[in-house]
Write a protein that holds these residues in place. Structure first.
Motif, PDB file in Angstrom:
ATOM      1  N   LEU A  33     -20.990  42.053 -18.082  1.00 60.24           N
ATOM      2  CA  LEU A  33     -21.810  40.602 -18.227  1.00 60.24           C
ATOM      3  C   LEU A  33     -21.283  39.692 -19.278  1.00 60.24           C
ATOM      4  O   LEU A  33     -20.924  38.609 -19.348  1.00 60.24           O
ATOM      5  N   ALA A  34     -21.537  40.446 -20.651  1.00 62.19           N
ATOM      6  CA  ALA A  34     -21.144  39.539 -21.803  1.00 62.19           C
ATOM      7  C   ALA A  34     -19.789  39.414 -21.882  1.00 62.19           C
ATOM      8  O   ALA A  34     -19.346  38.186 -22.267  1.00 62.19           O
ATOM      9  N   ALA A  35     -18.801  40.327 -21.435  1.00 59.16           N
ATOM     10  CA  ALA A  35     -17.522  39.902 -21.474  1.00 59.16           C
ATOM     11  C   ALA A  35     -17.336  38.935 -20.419  1.00 59.16           C
ATOM     12  O   ALA A  35     -16.470  38.099 -20.669  1.00 59.16           O
ATOM     13  N   GLY A  36     -17.940  38.825 -19.221  1.00 61.33           N
ATOM     14  CA  GLY A  36     -17.699  37.508 -18.312  1.00 61.33           C
ATOM     15  C   GLY A  36     -18.138  36.348 -18.965  1.00 61.33           C
ATOM     16  O   GLY A  36     -17.411  35.222 -18.799  1.00 61.33           O
ATOM     17  N   GLY A  37     -18.991  36.410 -19.841  1.00 63.49           N
ATOM     18  CA  GLY A  37     -19.611  35.234 -20.611  1.00 63.49           C
ATOM     19  C   GLY A  37     -18.416  34.757 -21.566  1.00 63.49           C
ATOM     20  O   GLY A  37     -18.120  33.633 -21.720  1.00 63.49           O
ATOM     21  N   VAL A  38     -17.832  35.606 -22.209  1.00 62.73           N
ATOM     22  CA  VAL A  38     -16.856  35.322 -23.240  1.00 62.73           C
ATOM     23  C   VAL A  38     -15.536  34.612 -22.521  1.00 62.73           C
ATOM     24  O   VAL A  38     -15.044  33.717 -22.666  1.00 62.73           O
ATOM     25  N   ALA A  39     -15.389  35.160 -21.194  1.00 62.39           N
ATOM     26  CA  ALA A  39     -14.304  34.588 -20.273  1.00 62.39           C
ATOM     27  C   ALA A  39     -14.676  33.097 -20.136  1.00 62.39           C
ATOM     28  O   ALA A  39     -13.745  32.475 -19.922  1.00 62.39           O
ATOM     29  N   ALA A  40     -15.809  33.041 -19.806  1.00 61.80           N
ATOM     30  CA  ALA A  40     -16.338  31.677 -19.239  1.00 61.80           C
ATOM     31  C   ALA A  40     -16.242  30.662 -20.577  1.00 61.80           C
ATOM     32  O   ALA A  40     -15.676  29.705 -20.189  1.00 61.80           O
ATOM     33  N   LEU A  41     -16.728  31.353 -21.712  1.00 65.30           N
ATOM     34  CA  LEU A  41     -16.804  30.470 -22.881  1.00 65.30           C
ATOM     35  C   LEU A  41     -15.236  30.092 -23.254  1.00 65.30           C
ATOM     36  O   LEU A  41     -14.678  29.212 -23.525  1.00 65.30           O
ATOM     37  N   ALA A  42     -14.099  31.002 -22.870  1.00 68.14           N
ATOM     38  CA  ALA A  42     -12.766  30.719 -22.911  1.00 68.14           C
ATOM     39  C   ALA A  42     -12.177  29.653 -22.220  1.00 68.14           C
ATOM     40  O   ALA A  42     -11.092  29.434 -22.021  1.00 68.14           O
ATOM     41  N   GLY A  43     -12.868  29.246 -21.048  1.00 73.07           N
ATOM     42  CA  GLY A  43     -12.486  28.643 -20.331  1.00 73.07           C
ATOM     43  C   GLY A  43     -12.079  28.981 -18.739  1.00 73.07           C
ATOM     44  O   GLY A  43     -11.040  28.383 -18.239  1.00 73.07           O
ATOM     45  N   LEU A  44     -11.893  30.130 -18.467  1.00 73.22           N
ATOM     46  CA  LEU A  44     -11.167  31.019 -17.538  1.00 73.22           C
ATOM     47  C   LEU A  44     -11.891  30.685 -16.274  1.00 73.22           C
ATOM     48  O   LEU A  44     -13.279  30.279 -16.175  1.00 73.22           O
ATOM     49  N   ASP A  45     -11.341  30.550 -15.188  1.00 75.67           N
ATOM     50  CA  ASP A  45     -11.849  30.293 -13.597  1.00 75.67           C
ATOM     51  C   ASP A  45     -12.851  31.286 -13.408  1.00 75.67           C
ATOM     52  O   ASP A  45     -12.840  32.424 -13.778  1.00 75.67           O
ATOM     53  N   ILE A  46     -13.549  31.034 -12.389  1.00 78.81           N
ATOM     54  CA  ILE A  46     -14.891  31.986 -12.068  1.00 78.81           C
ATOM     55  C   ILE A  46     -14.150  33.399 -11.238  1.00 78.81           C
ATOM     56  O   ILE A  46     -14.730  34.450 -11.873  1.00 78.81           O
ATOM     57  N   GLU A  47     -13.191  33.434 -10.676  1.00 75.21           N
ATOM     58  CA  GLU A  47     -12.346  34.501 -10.295  1.00 75.21           C
ATOM     59  C   GLU A  47     -12.183  35.607 -11.485  1.00 75.21           C
ATOM     60  O   GLU A  47     -12.403  36.701 -11.406  1.00 75.21           O
ATOM     61  N   TRP A  48     -11.617  34.826 -12.510  1.00 74.97           N
ATOM     62  CA  TRP A  48     -11.307  35.743 -13.627  1.00 74.97           C
ATOM     63  C   TRP A  48     -12.497  36.232 -14.466  1.00 74.97           C
ATOM     64  O   TRP A  48     -12.563  37.234 -15.111  1.00 74.97           O
ATOM     65  N   GLN A  49     -13.685  35.471 -14.474  1.00 76.18           N
ATOM     66  CA  GLN A  49     -14.748  35.744 -14.927  1.00 76.18           C
ATOM     67  C   GLN A  49     -15.416  37.150 -14.478  1.00 76.18           C
ATOM     68  O   GLN A  49     -15.694  37.931 -15.142  1.00 76.18           O
ATOM     69  N   LEU A  50     -15.374  37.027 -12.890  1.00 81.33           N
ATOM     70  CA  LEU A  50     -15.920  37.950 -12.393  1.00 81.33           C
ATOM     71  C   LEU A  50     -14.818  39.289 -12.500  1.00 81.33           C
ATOM     72  O   LEU A  50     -15.732  40.313 -12.821  1.00 81.33           O
ATOM     73  N   LEU A  51     -13.727  39.075 -12.466  1.00 79.54           N
ATOM     74  CA  LEU A  51     -12.971  40.201 -12.586  1.00 79.54           C
ATOM     75  C   LEU A  51     -12.944  40.956 -13.922  1.00 79.54           C
ATOM     76  O   LEU A  51     -12.827  42.086 -14.013  1.00 79.54           O
ATOM     77  N   ILE A  52     -13.108  40.172 -14.971  1.00 76.71           N
ATOM     78  CA  ILE A  52     -13.171  40.539 -16.240  1.00 76.71           C
ATOM     79  C   ILE A  52     -14.392  41.274 -16.494  1.00 76.71           C
ATOM     80  O   ILE A  52     -14.570  42.543 -16.907  1.00 76.71           O
ATOM     81  N   ALA A  53     -15.646  40.877 -15.816  1.00 81.21           N
ATOM     82  CA  ALA A  53     -16.999  41.547 -16.140  1.00 81.21           C
ATOM     83  C   ALA A  53     -16.739  42.706 -15.475  1.00 81.21           C
ATOM     84  O   ALA A  53     -17.269  43.710 -15.822  1.00 81.21           O
ATOM     85  N   ALA A  54     -16.351  42.712 -14.170  1.00 77.27           N
ATOM     86  CA  ALA A  54     -16.356  44.055 -13.270  1.00 77.27           C
ATOM     87  C   ALA A  54     -15.508  45.178 -14.140  1.00 77.27           C
ATOM     88  O   ALA A  54     -15.910  46.462 -14.072  1.00 77.27           O
ATOM     89  N   ILE A  55     -14.351  44.970 -14.487  1.00 80.23           N
ATOM     90  CA  ILE A  55     -13.392  45.780 -15.196  1.00 80.23           C
ATOM     91  C   ILE A  55     -14.057  46.434 -16.541  1.00 80.23           C
ATOM     92  O   ILE A  55     -13.975  47.471 -16.622  1.00 80.23           O
ATOM     93  N   VAL A  56     -14.860  45.166 -17.181  1.00 76.94           N
ATOM     94  CA  VAL A  56     -15.110  45.746 -18.374  1.00 76.94           C
ATOM     95  C   VAL A  56     -16.271  46.659 -18.290  1.00 76.94           C
ATOM     96  O   VAL A  56     -16.581  47.707 -18.950  1.00 76.94           O
ATOM     97  N   ALA A  57     -17.316  46.417 -17.275  1.00 74.34           N
ATOM     98  CA  ALA A  57     -18.562  47.222 -16.838  1.00 74.34           C
ATOM     99  C   ALA A  57     -18.236  48.473 -16.324  1.00 74.34           C
ATOM    100  O   ALA A  57     -18.631  49.520 -16.775  1.00 74.34           O
ATOM    101  N   LEU A  58     -16.877  48.393 -15.622  1.00 71.47           N
ATOM    102  CA  LEU A  58     -16.506  49.712 -15.042  1.00 71.47           C
ATOM    103  C   LEU A  58     -16.003  50.775 -16.107  1.00 71.47           C
ATOM    104  O   LEU A  58     -16.067  51.914 -16.295  1.00 71.47           O
ATOM    105  N   LEU A  59     -15.158  50.216 -16.982  1.00 75.76           N
ATOM    106  CA  LEU A  59     -14.676  50.773 -18.111  1.00 75.76           C
ATOM    107  C   LEU A  59     -15.580  51.262 -19.007  1.00 75.76           C
ATOM    108  O   LEU A  59     -15.598  52.529 -19.431  1.00 75.76           O
TER     109      LEU A  59
END
Length: 154
Positions: A33-59
């Protein structure tokens, strides 16, 4: 409220919940979730935020599972002092009876002792020496105590 703030608040809530569960898995999802927040702070779309959050959490969860903190140690309940409080306690054996050994089986020594106000069957571990004295309980098999020599005190 900004999107990245919501991600970080959700991560913070999971960190607090992790304090109650003590398994580290919620912490791994919080990292996602924190990685998703960093993606949101970087200005990425919500789809990318969700994808990054899921990948980082799974990894993170996969890495935790492969580490020594994610593995469960299997302990037989007969030998686990957290399950049976008799393990590690001492008892006094006055006399051993030699039951003899058969082909491929070590000599078996047994005794009857009074322990916690009742008579118990006691069996000596193969590595212990059969002599009268103080013994420590290593295992409980049904109504039989498996004992070994008590450590020498210096």
């Amino acid at each position: 409220m900004a999107g990245w703030v919501m991600w970080m608040l959700a991560a913070g809530v999971l960190v607090v919940l992790e304090l109650f569960s003590t398994t580290f898995y919620l912490l791994m999802v919080a990292i996602g979730l924190a990685a998703g927040g960093v993606a949101a702070l970087a200005g990425l779309d919500i789809e990318w935020q969700l994808l990054i959050a899921a990948i980082v959490a799974l990894l993170a969860t996969y890495i935790l599972r492969r580490s020594r903190f994610g593995r469960r140690v299997k302990v037989r309940s007969e030998r686990d002092p957290n399950v049976n409080l008799d393990i590690g306690q001492s008892l006094l054996v006055d006399q051993w009876q030699h039951e003899g050994g058969t082909a491929g089986v070590a000599d078996l020594y047994t005794a009857r002792v009074k322990y916690r106000g009742a008579m118990w069957d006691v069996e000596l571990t193969p590595s212990a020496v059969a002599q009268s004295g103080l013994y420590v309980i290593h295992e409980v098999r049904g109504s039989r105590l498996i004992v070994g020599n008590a450590p020498e005190k210096h």
